[in-house]
Design a protein around this motif. Structure first.
Motif, PDB file in Angstrom:
ATOM      1  N   SER A 120      28.322  43.669  39.556  1.00 37.49           N
ATOM      2  CA  SER A 120      28.835  44.193  38.282  1.00 37.49           C
ATOM      3  C   SER A 120      29.965  43.349  37.718  1.00 37.49           C
ATOM      4  N   GLU A 121      29.968  43.206  36.413  1.00 36.82           N
ATOM      5  CA  GLU A 121      31.042  42.466  35.773  1.00 36.82           C
ATOM      6  C   GLU A 121      31.478  43.154  34.489  1.00 36.82           C
ATOM      7  N   PHE A 122      32.772  43.062  34.230  1.00 41.29           N
ATOM      8  CA  PHE A 122      33.352  43.634  33.021  1.00 41.29           C
ATOM      9  C   PHE A 122      34.083  42.533  32.278  1.00 41.29           C
ATOM     10  N   LYS A 123      33.908  42.481  30.968  1.00 42.37           N
ATOM     11  CA  LYS A 123      34.716  41.573  30.150  1.00 42.37           C
ATOM     12  C   LYS A 123      35.596  42.436  29.267  1.00 42.37           C
ATOM     13  N   ILE A 124      36.902  42.337  29.477  1.00 43.89           N
ATOM     14  CA  ILE A 124      37.824  43.248  28.817  1.00 43.89           C
ATOM     15  C   ILE A 124      38.743  42.478  27.862  1.00 43.89           C
ATOM     16  N   ASN A 125      38.916  43.051  26.656  1.00 39.93           N
ATOM     17  CA  ASN A 125      39.850  42.457  25.698  1.00 39.93           C
ATOM     18  C   ASN A 125      41.287  42.706  26.151  1.00 39.93           C
ATOM     19  N   LYS A 178      36.418  51.403  40.210  1.00 43.79           N
ATOM     20  CA  LYS A 178      34.979  51.656  40.208  1.00 43.79           C
ATOM     21  C   LYS A 178      34.144  50.503  40.735  1.00 43.79           C
ATOM     22  N   GLU A 235      40.740  51.754  36.056  1.00 43.46           N
ATOM     23  CA  GLU A 235      39.410  52.343  36.197  1.00 43.46           C
ATOM     24  C   GLU A 235      38.400  51.295  36.678  1.00 43.46           C
ATOM     25  N   ILE A 236      38.489  50.093  36.138  1.00 45.06           N
ATOM     26  CA  ILE A 236      37.564  49.035  36.547  1.00 45.06           C
ATOM     27  C   ILE A 236      37.727  48.727  38.034  1.00 45.06           C
ATOM     28  N   ASP A 289      32.311  48.254  42.969  1.00 41.51           N
ATOM     29  CA  ASP A 289      31.893  48.517  44.343  1.00 41.51           C
ATOM     30  C   ASP A 289      31.804  47.186  45.098  1.00 41.51           C
ATOM     31  N   TYR A 327      42.382  50.871  31.499  1.00 34.40           N
ATOM     32  CA  TYR A 327      41.128  50.141  31.705  1.00 34.40           C
ATOM     33  C   TYR A 327      41.103  49.464  33.067  1.00 34.40           C
TER      34      TYR A 327
END
Lengths: 372, 372
Positions: B109-114, B86, B82-83, B88, B79
């Motif tokens: 862009s934002e991702f919240k990952i467990n 990707k 890849e984050i 940008d 994860y």
């Protein structure tokens, strides 16, 4: 059979013929390439029953080959390709020395390979259907790229494994669908009369690899097969039986909302969001209004993503719609267009993606119902 | 935990750490990368129990990161890679927002990952063995390329899955064998005292990928582990238990016949002949005298090959010997030498291939008995 031939020319021809060979062909003889030396040309034939290739090597000004004894033999494709590639010589001599044992000789190295008699090779009917039309290679290639990806790979409805091509009033309409999305491309067609055939996507993709080398392709069709003539190479494919579904009524008659934007921006945002998957599938939510466009995704297991996009034009009321990230990504990429238009006719209705630059193609995708 | 860091630097470091991650690790927590933000540096830790990597990102003049709150978290390697790839943005913000939920943010862009709490990550002992020595990276790399291919991949004798390294009198002797062939490389070694360890070939190959980026590698060993220090990156590997076989007596004491020739000529001839296989194995016959050298191969199923080689020097009586084409091909290639010497001491005795240019390496191959 005895001839000698330029290694380069022989290898090129064998590589093209080998495209038809399938690793798991139901008929053992079809793992071989049939080599026929005639008086003035050498023919290669290969087939996996779905697709068949016949390739004629004609004498060129360079006098690339010399035939001493006409004859024929079948040699395992993987053996002959490897031998011809590895022999370190300009010219290779092929000699059917004893029954089906065949000598391949170049400079100091020689191989004797067990072949199969050509009489054991299946009879393939290469007769040409009566009517044909011609397409520029680049148009044909574009059609293949813009449609085949949307075919189904399931075996439950075989007719959806192919691209449906129907000719009417000078337009060749090419449609592919797996019942969740649909790709449609129109091409000009000079065919005299109408036809409605479905060609396996796998065949089209194989043919596309060879089409690359010529300027135009002649396509001859009847209700049993389609034949593609590319210079000295003839490729024919079986058709898929069955009635192709009537897809024209899937297209919305009118649209209520419309996004116009740079395709690269949207592709990248979808790519990023698609990384969040549930059970291997990425469902993406699009929230849009005149002021704001948000792409988001969510999965219990992995987490969530959210991205705001800024450069877009939107016409219509604020809406929310969810879709498969993979499907929309493939659809936009297939348009090969800098600017795209996405037209909606409701949050639960199929939406359609158009190229701003090319009105011969469209991509339709069904939305996904989500609960949150 | 909250910090921001240059995307480029973070991605580089994560890629290196991820080398230790194994797709099928027995311990679930080991599919993640442990990220620790200290007051002045960021550490990454990854392991598959065989090999463990600890990587420290120190502040450079470019001020590549800024730490707001120290802390730690474990994020699935696939994860986070890849984050970070990707997103940008030049800079990525990492923020442990809620329990193990971690935010990765860059531009829009934002991702919240467990993630997983770092307390659930196994304790890995990175203490450094007392004694160490240093090797130039290019020497270490060459040793890996020239030996690991000859290790066994069967599980029946685990000790043969590794490269045995023993240090005596300032020479590090590296030996690999699968009991059908043997590769041996000597390196200068400044280690104080002697050791005799066997390192898994898989670990050496992983370490080699990282060694590429530094000038020299410090190797610290005891009887439990070997540690490789490459700049800011520390890689440690378990050792293989068990007594490594005494291989020195495999080497013939004297030789009766000898070929000297261009390695490329022989490699190409063996490559061509190896294509004829019986049950997936290519057995090659070499017939040689002062006047003639012939490489041939044969299989009931496929056919036969024969090639005469011309540029060689031979000392000794005419002889015939058969061997695995694959083994001799790999052995010659590993020598990385333009000219080679092959020394024999009988048609059924192991033969040895030497580099004309480098006497620190040799390759031994057992012949194969054939009946024809």
């Amino acid at each position: 059979m005895r001839f000698k031939i330029s290694k380069r020319r022989f290898y090129q021809a064998l590589s093209t013929a080998a495209r038809a060979i399938s690793a798991n062909s139901p008929i053992p003889a079809l793992s071989g390439i049939l080599i026929e030396a005639n008086f003035d040309s050498i023919s290669l034939t290969a087939s996996d029953a779905d697709i068949s290739i016949r390739l004629k090597i004609n004498q060129s000004e360079d006098k690339d080959f010399e035939i001493f004894d006409p004859g024929s033999i079948v040699i395992e494709a993987k053996y002959i390709l490897e031998i011809v590639r590895k022999i370190d010589a300009q010219e290779i001599e092929v000699d059917n020395v004893d029954g089906s044992l065949t000598l391949f000789k170049g400079n100091a190295s020689e191989f004797k390979i067990n072949g199969t008699k050509s009489s054991d090779y299946p009879d393939i009917d290469f007769s040409k259907p009566e009517s044909s039309f011609t397409l520029a290679s680049d148009l044909f290639l574009k059609m293949v790229v813009q449609t085949t990806f949307a075919t189904s790979d399931r075996e439950t409805r075989p007719v959806l494994n192919g691209v449906n091509m129907r000719n009417e009033n000078g337009v060749l309409e090419c449609v592919a669908t797996d019942s969740f999305r649909l790709a449609k491309k129109n091409l000009p067609c000079s065919f005299d009369g109408s036809f409605n055939i479905t060609i396996p996507a796998k065949s089209l993709n194989e043919i596309a690899k060879t089409v690359d080398k010529v300027n135009e392709v002649e396509i001859a069709v009847n209700d049993k097969k389609a034949q593609f003539l590319l210079g000295d190479t003839l490729i024919q494919t079986r058709l898929i039986d069955g009635v192709y579904p009537e897809t024209s009524r899937l297209l919305p008659a009118e649209y209520t909302n419309e996004i116009e934007m740079d395709s690269r921006d949207l592709l990248n945002a979808i790519d990023r969001a698609s990384f969040i998957k549930s059970d291997g599938i990425s469902i993406i939510r699009l929230q849009i209004s005149g002021q704001q466009m948000i792409i988001s995704s969510k999965s219990q297991e992995v987490g969530s993503s959210k991205e705001e996009l800024s450069n877009f034009t939107y016409r219509g009321e604020a809406m929310e719609i969810s879709f498969s990230g993979h499907y929309v990504y493939e659809a936009i990429r297939a348009l090969e267009s800098a600017q795209i238009l996405i037209k909606f006719s409701g949050e639960m209705r199929p939406f359609v993606i158009f190229s701003k630059e090319d009105d011969s193609v469209l991509q339709l995708v069904l939305p996904v119902r989500t609960y949150n």
